[in-house]
Design a protein around this motif. Structure first.
Motif: not given
Ligand code: PLP
Length: 724
Positions: A262-284
């Motif tokens: 968000x700070x970089x102004x990037x608006x992804x169309x898809x968030x790809x979680x490579x393994x569960x380590x990144x899944x907290x992105x869902x909370x945000x």
């Protein structure tokens, strides 16, 4: 002929170009670019471990400008820079027609580790290597792609073996100035700083950018003066510390990663979680939507459509799980700002949301809130559907929404530069020299090297004779053996007891050379072959048909069983009749991997099926003519066709671990003695193993284009990135 010297502007152009090039990992998969850095300081290139940025520090600005007055060198540099710019500006990439929407709204690919190159050791193993290869191919295909990970300033550990043949770990501090990374700055030219609440504290982070061809990968770094020391150290080491460190690292990665985008102004169309380590992105993502006033149901539905998830772990215990107490400790302040009741947050990570004592599982969170999920091979997809069927009550197992995309490797990154050149010369010339008209753009080269037509042609004896292929195999085996001898000599200086043999007599350039290198996780069963110790010793000492083994790999710092495996193998290599026919190379990394997969004749893979979700190291050898001898697990179950390598056992496995070990080691020995060794040593009057070479040809045709990340990333794009 006299040349006019380069003028200052021309010199500036080349010097600036070299600095830009050193800060883009594109050079790591371009042989000509590597040669430029190598030639600037051949000794430095070795001592600095192939670090282009450090080479440009090693060579003074004065020296560089003088050296560029060598017209031949300047011409080469100019050609490399032109090729680099052509790559960056290529208008007609694959994604140009296949996925144009991703330029505006890219794929954001989150991974706790990325394995790019030996100079940036921020990966622990295959998961990170896969992420690095994914990023490189995403660039090659021209896909709009942004990677997110952490900057571990001590990286992953370095391995040293002590007097007791026990693995010890040490860490070296990475110096950002000597790495292909750049600080991300804000509009004022100051380091961009974002923050995320962890426990009751606002934790700040800065960001480093790695240029991976056309795309950035951002590395989050908590080492900020505003933070208390224990938070500054959150990004010290890859998977460092305990579960508390782990959950905090994952908060930085997932929640911090979304904030960063968000700070970089990037608006992804898809968030790809490579393994569960990144899944907290869902909370945000949920928080953002809830803040805009939508209902929790609508927020969940909207977040789900943005997320895709790749699982890599076929064992229950391998998935990240956090106790409700730890979740509360780490996230209570953050979740105070989340317009969702705490019990509902916890429920997202539970199979049974009502079970207050069930730990929070990152994989469960990811599976519940994603629009698509996949395993990394056909068999692993099936295993995952069984494992997670509980999440889909009433759904028959074959309908559980977890598919599969089989892993691959980034071919140009793994293929030895000399080999790439060798292949291309054989295909594009009649009399041995590459003509100017066949010089390809980087895109055309990547396409060509990944195409079936290219490998079909190479496999045709009309283009390369058996004799030539065999000569190539011999030279690659010798390169590996000489590499191993150098490394062993260095290791020997530390292990006083190992002056048992002259280093230049270790290993035999005529022997069938069998490689085994990967993490020493116990399910991979590194010492399995030595269950038949007496038989194996006999095979290595057969002077008419000699075989030998090269092992390498790191055990996790807390995995004593894995360390015992290492100790075992080193002991055999030093104090038994295996001496001289078995070696262990310390400090496995991508550089060691590249030497091994290119020089070995056989790549041995004997995991406890079905625990090797895919495996990728075996894919790296094929383009060099290394054949696989493997359990039918992961990718090999799909790759093996009876003509292109060797299988250990059948497409099934025994019910118990003990039975499996017994059956598999017997099958391994049988495959070795009944097919592998006889085929390798079946020579004609010219000394050429015709049937072996035929298998190499079959392996090239059937495996190389199929198990590449170009195919894999294209599949992700078509199946998941561009389809809702
Ligand atoms: C390819 C690679 C791996 C993965 O190997 P597997 O056989 O899939 O376990 C691990 N570490 C390094 C350094 C690699 O290059």
């Amino acid at each position: 002929m006299k040349h006019t010297p380069l003028n200052p502007a021309e010199l500036d152009f080349l010097v600036n170009g070299l600095h830009k090039l050193a800060h883009n990992l594109w050079w790591t998969w371009n042989q000509e670019a590597q040669e430029v850095f190598h030639d600037l300081s051949p000794r430095g290139w070795q001592n600095l471990y192939h670090n282009a940025v450090a080479i440009l520090h090693e060579v003074s600005a004065t020296e560089l400008r003088v050296r560029l007055q060598d017209r031949e060198f300047a011409t080469r540099v100019g050609a490399v820079l032109a090729s680099f710019e052509a790559y960056l500006n290529e208008p007609q990439t694959w994604a140009h027609t296949a996925a144009p929407a991703l330029y505006q709204n890219p794929v954001a690919y989150f991974s706790a580790e990325f394995g790019f190159h030996e100079t940036l050791p921020i990966a622990a193993g295959g998961l990170g290597i896969l992420a690095g290869d994914h990023a490189k191919s995403a660039s090659d295909l021209g896909i709009g792609f942004v990677g997110i990970s952490l900057f571990y300033r001590e990286g992953y550990f370095q391995q040293a073996i002590n007097q007791e043949n026990w693995q010890t770990e040490y860490y070296t501090l990475l110096n950002p100035k000597n790495l292909p990374i750049e600080p991300v700055l804000n509009a004022q030219g100051q380091p961009l700083v974002c923050s995320v609440d962890i426990t009751a504290t606002e934790v700040f982070f800065q960001v480093w950018r790695v240029n991976v061809g056309r795309n950035p990968v951002y590395l989050i770094d908590a080492n900020r003066p505003e933070n208390p020391q224990h938070f500054r150290d959150l990004t010290l080491r890859v998977y460092g510390g305990d579960t508390t460190t782990r959950i905090m690292q994952e908060i930085l990665l997932g929640i911090g990663g979304v904030r960063l985008l968000r700070a970089l102004g990037v608006a992804p169309s898809v968030f790809h979680m490579n393994e569960g380590h990144a899944a907290f992105l869902i909370l945000e993502l949920l928080r953002e939507k809830l803040d805009s006033g939508v209902t929790p149901e609508a927020a969940l539905a909207a977040t789900r459509t943005e997320c895709i998830f790749t699982t890599h772990t076929p064992v229950e215990a391998g998935h990240d799980r956090f106790t409700p107490e730890l979740m509360d400790y780490a996230l209570h302040k953050y979740c105070g700002g989340l317009k969702l009741p705490w019990q509902e947050v916890l429920g997202l990570g539970r199979v049974n949301p009502a079970n207050g004592s069930e730990p929070f599982c990152m994989t469960v969170l990811a599976l519940k809130v994603c629009r698509a999920a996949n395993g990394v091979s056909e068999l692993h997809g099936e295993v995952s559907r069984h494992m997670w069927q509980v999440l889909y009550p009433g759904v028959p197992v074959e309908k559980v929404p977890i598919g599969h995309i089989t892993n691959g490797v980034h071919l140009l990154g793994w293929m030895k530069g000399t080999v790439r050149r060798y292949w291309r010369r054989r295909l594009t010339t009649t009399n041995g020299s590459e003509t100017a008209t066949v010089a390809l753009t980087p895109d055309a080269l990547d396409q060509q090297i990944n195409s079936s037509a290219f490998w079909d042609k190479l496999a045709d004896p009309a283009f390369i004779s058996d004799e030539e292929l065999w000569a190539l195999r011999y030279s690659l085996r010798r390169e590996l053996i000489e590499f191993a001898r150098r490394r062993l000599e260095r290791q020997g200086y530390r292990n006083t007891q190992s002056d048992f043999i002259a280093f230049d007599q270790l290993l035999n350039p005529d022997a069938l050379t069998i490689g085994f290198a990967r993490r020493f996780a116990t399910y991979k069963r590194a010492p399995l072959i030595f269950q038949q110790m007496e038989n194996i010793v006999r095979l290595t000492r057969d002077s008419a048909r000699p075989i030998q083994f090269i092992f390498a790999g790191k055990a996790h710092p807390r995995d004593d069983e894995g360390k015992r495996f290492i100790q075992n193998i080193i002991h055999l290599s030093k104090y038994t009749d295996m001496k001289g026919h078995l070696v262990f190379l310390e400090n496995y990394d991508v550089h060691v991997a590249r030497q091994l997969v290119s020089g070995c004749d056989i790549w041995l893979n004997n995991p406890r099926r079905p625990l090797e979700a895919s495996g990728t190291s075996g894919m790296k050898g094929t383009c060099h003519g290394c054949l696989n001898l493997s359990i039918l697990d992961g990718w090999w179950r799909e790759g093996f066709d009876g003509t292109n390598g060797f299988a250990i056992g059948e497409d099934s496995h025994a019910a118990t671990i003990e039975e499996q070990d017994r059956v598999d080691s017997a099958n391994l020995y049988r495959a070795l003695t009944e097919t592998v060794i006889p085929t390798f040593f079946d020579r004609d009057s010219l000394g050429v193993p015709r049937r072996w070479i035929q298998m190499i040809r079959r392996a090239m045709v059937t495996l190389v284009p199929q198990f590449s990340t170009r195919r894999m990333v294209a599949e992700y794009t078509e199946k998941y990135y561009t389809r809702r």
